[in-house]
Design a protein around this motif. Structure first.
Motif, PDB file in Angstrom:
ATOM      1  N   THR A 177       4.631 -14.325 -27.665  1.00 40.88           N
ATOM      2  CA  THR A 177       5.092 -15.225 -28.720  1.00 40.88           C
ATOM      3  C   THR A 177       4.328 -14.963 -30.000  1.00 40.88           C
ATOM      4  N   SER A 178       4.964 -15.185 -31.118  1.00 38.42           N
ATOM      5  CA  SER A 178       4.332 -14.993 -32.425  1.00 38.42           C
ATOM      6  C   SER A 178       4.111 -16.322 -33.122  1.00 38.42           C
ATOM      7  N   ASN A 179       4.026 -17.406 -32.376  1.00 37.25           N
ATOM      8  CA  ASN A 179       3.834 -18.737 -32.946  1.00 37.25           C
ATOM      9  C   ASN A 179       2.534 -19.344 -32.418  1.00 37.25           C
ATOM     10  N   GLY A 200       9.119 -21.446 -22.427  1.00 37.43           N
ATOM     11  CA  GLY A 200       9.643 -20.453 -23.355  1.00 37.43           C
ATOM     12  C   GLY A 200       9.651 -19.040 -22.843  1.00 37.43           C
ATOM     13  N   HIS A 201       8.763 -18.721 -21.890  1.00 39.74           N
ATOM     14  CA  HIS A 201       8.597 -17.308 -21.530  1.00 39.74           C
ATOM     15  C   HIS A 201       8.498 -17.059 -20.029  1.00 39.74           C
ATOM     16  N   ARG A 237      -2.047 -14.117 -24.599  1.00 39.88           N
ATOM     17  CA  ARG A 237      -0.979 -15.053 -24.935  1.00 39.88           C
ATOM     18  C   ARG A 237      -0.184 -14.639 -26.166  1.00 39.88           C
ATOM     19  N   LEU A 239       4.219 -22.392 -22.193  1.00 38.86           N
ATOM     20  CA  LEU A 239       4.496 -20.992 -21.889  1.00 38.86           C
ATOM     21  C   LEU A 239       5.550 -20.856 -20.806  1.00 38.86           C
ATOM     22  N   LEU A 255       0.476 -22.211 -30.829  1.00 37.00           N
ATOM     23  CA  LEU A 255       0.840 -23.223 -29.849  1.00 37.00           C
ATOM     24  C   LEU A 255      -0.259 -24.289 -29.763  1.00 37.00           C
TER      25      LEU A 255
END
Length: 394
Positions: A76-78, A36-37, A72, A33, A80
């Motif tokens: 994100t739409s993936n 990426g964010h 979470r 996290l 993890l």
């Protein structure tokens, strides 16, 4: 160390597994996290540390991990790797929480999360996913969640069976200890009766002989020596027999695994020796054994012997001088009848109130399904009548 020992050792130290697992999943979420964010969303990954309490407080750990996963999905739409913490928390909830409603609620949360995952993780570039994409993602997440919950429920059932078996084993052990205590109490009571019969009879004979020798020495000094020798011989013989019996009984206490040499002694076939000893004590006794000798259980034979021995002991102690005793034994096909009577003072004799002879005789006879009556005879004196059913020894 064997595999089973390693497993048992780890089961007693659950934190050795839970702490590394929680830390690893928390660091995984923190790194992914964060990369990426940004660091703000990375903090959400630290919620996986709640898995440290997945055994002791499974509901709390599941709630924390579920809330962290719900937050979470915003950035994100993936899927993890750190999302596996949800499956671990769901498994722990099903395995370690005793409340059925809470476990089913966790399964409902998993179903809702699978639906959200079907919408969120199947979307491509922010577009609404199609029915096929939604269904595939939903079924995959639901299957994974249901598998984790089922494994946890099986784990809980296994733990419950183990707990039930352990409780049963402890209960059986307690019952076994109780049975051993009761058996020991019964054995002590039996040995106490044996000791009473042996010691009381021997001491009664010794007292009578000693008093007789003293009386003879006082009344007739010239013949006292000869009479004293006979009395001392009777005293010595009686004391040796009593000592042998006492050693045998004490041997049972010291070595409960001893063999036949410590088995109960005495029976109808040994009444001649018993009557001879009473005659030597100065009490005339007539013995009659009627009927055909039949096989009897050792305990029954011993009980008959002890009843006659105790009855003759009472004759020595209470019948008075000059009393004559009569022992009659009838060996029937189904019953063994014993009658011991005397023509002494009977119930008029003085009693110190501390004896247990009659009570012990009744207990012995009752053990073998018989009856015993004792009281003044029809023509005077005292009479003991015992009747016991006989059976073939097994």
């Amino acid at each position: 160390m064997t595999e089973g020992n390693v497993y048992d050792w780890l089961q007693r130290r659950p934190l050795l597994l839970d702490v590394p697992l929680a830390v690893a999943l928390a660091l995984l979420g923190l790194v992914i996290l964060g990369e990426g964010h940004g660091s703000g969303w990375a903090v959400v990954g630290l919620a996986n540390l709640a898995l440290v309490w997945r055994r002791s407080r499974p509901a709390t750990a599941f709630a924390v991990v579920s809330l962290a996963l719900a937050v979470r999905v915003l950035p994100t739409s993936n899927l993890l790797p750190g999302d596996i913490a949800f499956l671990v928390a769901l498994y722990s909830l099903a395995a370690y929480d005793r409340r059925r409603s809470v476990r089913l609620a966790g399964l409902g949360v998993a179903a809702l999360g699978s639906a959200i995952a079907g919408v969120r993780f199947a979307a491509v570039s922010g577009q609404v996913p199609g029915p096929g994409e939604f269904l595939f993602t939903f079924v995959a997440c639901a299957a994974a969640s249901l598998s984790a919950w089922t494994l946890g429920d099986l784990k809980r059932a296994r733990l419950q069976r183990l707990a039930d078996l352990q409780d049963r084993a402890e209960r059986i052990e307690r019952e076994r200890e109780q049975e051993l205590r009761l058996a020991a109490q019964q054995e002590r009571a039996s040995i106490a009766r044996e000791m009473h019969d042996v010691v009381a009879h021997a001491l009664s004979v010794i007292v009578v002989q000693a008093d007789g020798a003293a009386y003879a020495a006082e009344r007739s000094p010239e013949g006292a020596l000869a009479r004293s020798v006979g009395a001392l011989e009777t005293i010595g013989s009686t004391a040796r027999d009593a000592l042998t019996e006492t050693r045998r009984l004490v041997g049972v206490l010291r070595d409960p695994e001893s063999g036949a040499e410590l088995a109960p002694t005495g029976g109808v076939d040994q009444l001649g020796d018993l009557v001879a000893g009473v005659r030597a004590a100065g009490v005339p006794v007539s013995l009659t054994v009627r009927g055909t000798e039949r096989p009897r259980a050792m305990g029954l034979d011993l009980a008959a012997y002890r009843v006659i021995q105790e009855s003759l002991t009472n004759v020595i102690k209470h019948a008075g001088a000059g009393a004559i005793a009569v022992v009659d034994v009838e060996q029937g096909p189904d019953l063994l009848r014993i009658r011991v009577s005397d023509d002494g003072v009977g119930a008029r004799s003085l009693d110190d109130g501390h004896g247990h002879g009659l009570h012990g005789m009744r207990e012995r006879v009752a053990v073998h399904g018989g009856t015993l009556t004792a009281g003044p005879g029809a023509g005077g004196g005292f009479e003991v009548l015992a009747t016991m059913p006989t059976e073939e020894p097994r």
